[in-house]
Scaffold this motif. Structure first.
Motif, PDB file in Angstrom:
ATOM      1  N   GLN A 113     -21.618 -24.169 -59.009  1.00  0.00           N
ATOM      2  CA  GLN A 113     -22.056 -22.837 -58.585  1.00  0.00           C
ATOM      3  C   GLN A 113     -23.545 -22.840 -58.232  1.00  0.00           C
ATOM      4  O   GLN A 113     -23.963 -22.242 -57.236  1.00  0.00           O
ATOM      5  N   GLU A 114     -24.344 -23.538 -59.056  1.00  0.00           N
ATOM      6  CA  GLU A 114     -25.774 -23.632 -58.766  1.00  0.00           C
ATOM      7  C   GLU A 114     -26.022 -24.452 -57.514  1.00  0.00           C
ATOM      8  O   GLU A 114     -26.895 -24.115 -56.692  1.00  0.00           O
ATOM      9  N   MET A 115     -25.268 -25.525 -57.314  1.00  0.00           N
ATOM     10  CA  MET A 115     -25.404 -26.321 -56.100  1.00  0.00           C
ATOM     11  C   MET A 115     -25.101 -25.484 -54.860  1.00  0.00           C
ATOM     12  O   MET A 115     -25.837 -25.518 -53.875  1.00  0.00           O
ATOM     13  N   ARG A 116     -24.021 -24.727 -54.916  1.00  0.00           N
ATOM     14  CA  ARG A 116     -23.645 -23.899 -53.766  1.00  0.00           C
ATOM     15  C   ARG A 116     -24.747 -22.893 -53.434  1.00  0.00           C
ATOM     16  O   ARG A 116     -25.076 -22.671 -52.268  1.00  0.00           O
ATOM     17  N   ARG A 117     -25.299 -22.275 -54.469  1.00  0.00           N
ATOM     18  CA  ARG A 117     -26.357 -21.293 -54.244  1.00  0.00           C
ATOM     19  C   ARG A 117     -27.573 -21.929 -53.576  1.00  0.00           C
ATOM     20  O   ARG A 117     -28.131 -21.390 -52.620  1.00  0.00           O
ATOM     21  N   ARG A 118     -27.960 -23.108 -54.067  1.00  0.00           N
ATOM     22  CA  ARG A 118     -29.142 -23.776 -53.513  1.00  0.00           C
ATOM     23  C   ARG A 118     -28.887 -24.294 -52.100  1.00  0.00           C
ATOM     24  O   ARG A 118     -29.790 -24.263 -51.252  1.00  0.00           O
TER      25      ARG A 118
END
Length: 326
Positions: free
Chosen positions: A124-129
């Motif tokens: 989820q954090e990867m997608r956001r970044r």
């Protein structure tokens, strides 16, 4: 409004995790579990089949039976007016998945699929970044998903059981579709279905993808690497860790390295992120979709497309040809 009444169909390895999380989920009461031969004896909640669970007056259900039974069990729940989350893969083939989608859509019910990697905090954090452009242009996505054979899986091979995770998460974190894929599979453990697959292809923006998946390794590995113009993200979804390896900007004084015209190693950052249990987040999202609070679930139609890509991998392996997607 009282708690939503929940049912669970299937009480094997995955079903037991669902039962544990449902028992702790606010606003939900697990009232029936369908399992004809429970390993640890019967309780008042355990019944023989999906019909007996439906008779408990349930609002929603989780389906954690073998893939071959997903269509029949899911279809019966839709017919009974019960919202359902079906474990992945949604079905053994695209046609079955689409029939399930139509059944839930026609009844105005929430029908979703447990692609749990979407709820992993590292991804989820990867997608956001990635969406914020922190990596710049994306060049390549590489996934490695390997480990010992899981005894829970009997009716599908490693492509449908494991590679569907990587197919879905790759498209989801990049927000891109597949353009083409080529694959090779192997049968090395004496089982009927494939236990190893290696795939290479492209997304619709030209990003190169590689998937390495097997049931043959003593090392359990769940890694996604996204390489871009500013460095790479590495997500370890077992540990729910996300790291960033930046391209170096410090001048290189060592002659043999200074002559290299590619990137050089820069700083490494391990992000501090909250790490809730992905299954708890997934089931909370299902509950909220049933209540009409949000719609952060994986639709059955989305999941059927994933099965379509998996089928293409198997066709590619059989024909030694590249499969393209329109």
């Amino acid at each position: 409004m009282g708690d939503l009444r929940a049912g669970l169909v299937g009480y094997g390895q995955m079903g037991r995790h669902h039962a544990r999380v449902l028992d702790a989920l606010d606003g939900v009461e697990l009232v029936g579990i369908a399992e004809p031969a429970p390993r640890d004896g019967r309780s008042e909640r355990i019944v023989d089949d999906v019909e007996a669970v439906i008779q408990r007056g349930i609002d929603l259900a989780v389906v954690a039976v073998p893939t071959a039974l997903h269509e029949s069990v899911g279809g019966r729940l839709a017919e009974a007016g019960v919202h359902a989350l079906i474990e992945k893969p949604v079905a053994a083939d695209v046609a079955s998945g689409l029939r399930l989608a139509e059944a839930f859509e026609a009844s105005g019910l929430v029908g979703c699929v447990g692609h749990i990697e979407r709820y992993n905090p590292a991804l989820q954090e990867m997608r956001r970044r990635l969406a914020d452009g922190e990596l710049g242009e994306v060049f390549q996505v590489t996934t490695r998903r390997q480990g010992p054979y899981p005894v829970r899986v009997e009716d599908v091979g490693v492509v449908l059981d494991l590679a569907t995770h990587d197919i879905d998460l790759t498209a989801w974190v990049t927000q891109r579709g597949y353009a083409d894929l080529s694959a090779r599979t192997a049968h090395r453990s004496g089982r009927q279905r494939e236990d190893l697959v290696a795939a290479v292809g492209r997304l619709d923006d030209g990003t190169v993808v590689n998937h390495l998946v097997n049931w043959l390794s003593p090392l359990k590995e769940r890694v996604t690497v996204v390489l871009g113009e500013r460095g790479c993200f590495i997500a370890d979804t077992v540990a729910a860790d996300l790291t960033f390896h930046a391209n170096g900007v410090t001048p290189v004084e060592w002659d043999s390295m200074a002559s290299f015209r590619g990137v050089v190693q820069g700083d490494m950052t391990r992000y501090a992120i909250a790490k809730p249990e992905p299954l708890a987040v997934e089931l909370a999202a299902f509950r909220d979709a049933v209540l009409g609070i949000s719609n952060d679930v994986v639709s059955i139609r989305e999941a059927a497309r994933v099965v379509g890509v998996a089928e293409a991998l198997l066709r590619s392996s059989a024909s030694s040809a590249t499969e393209s997607f329109s």
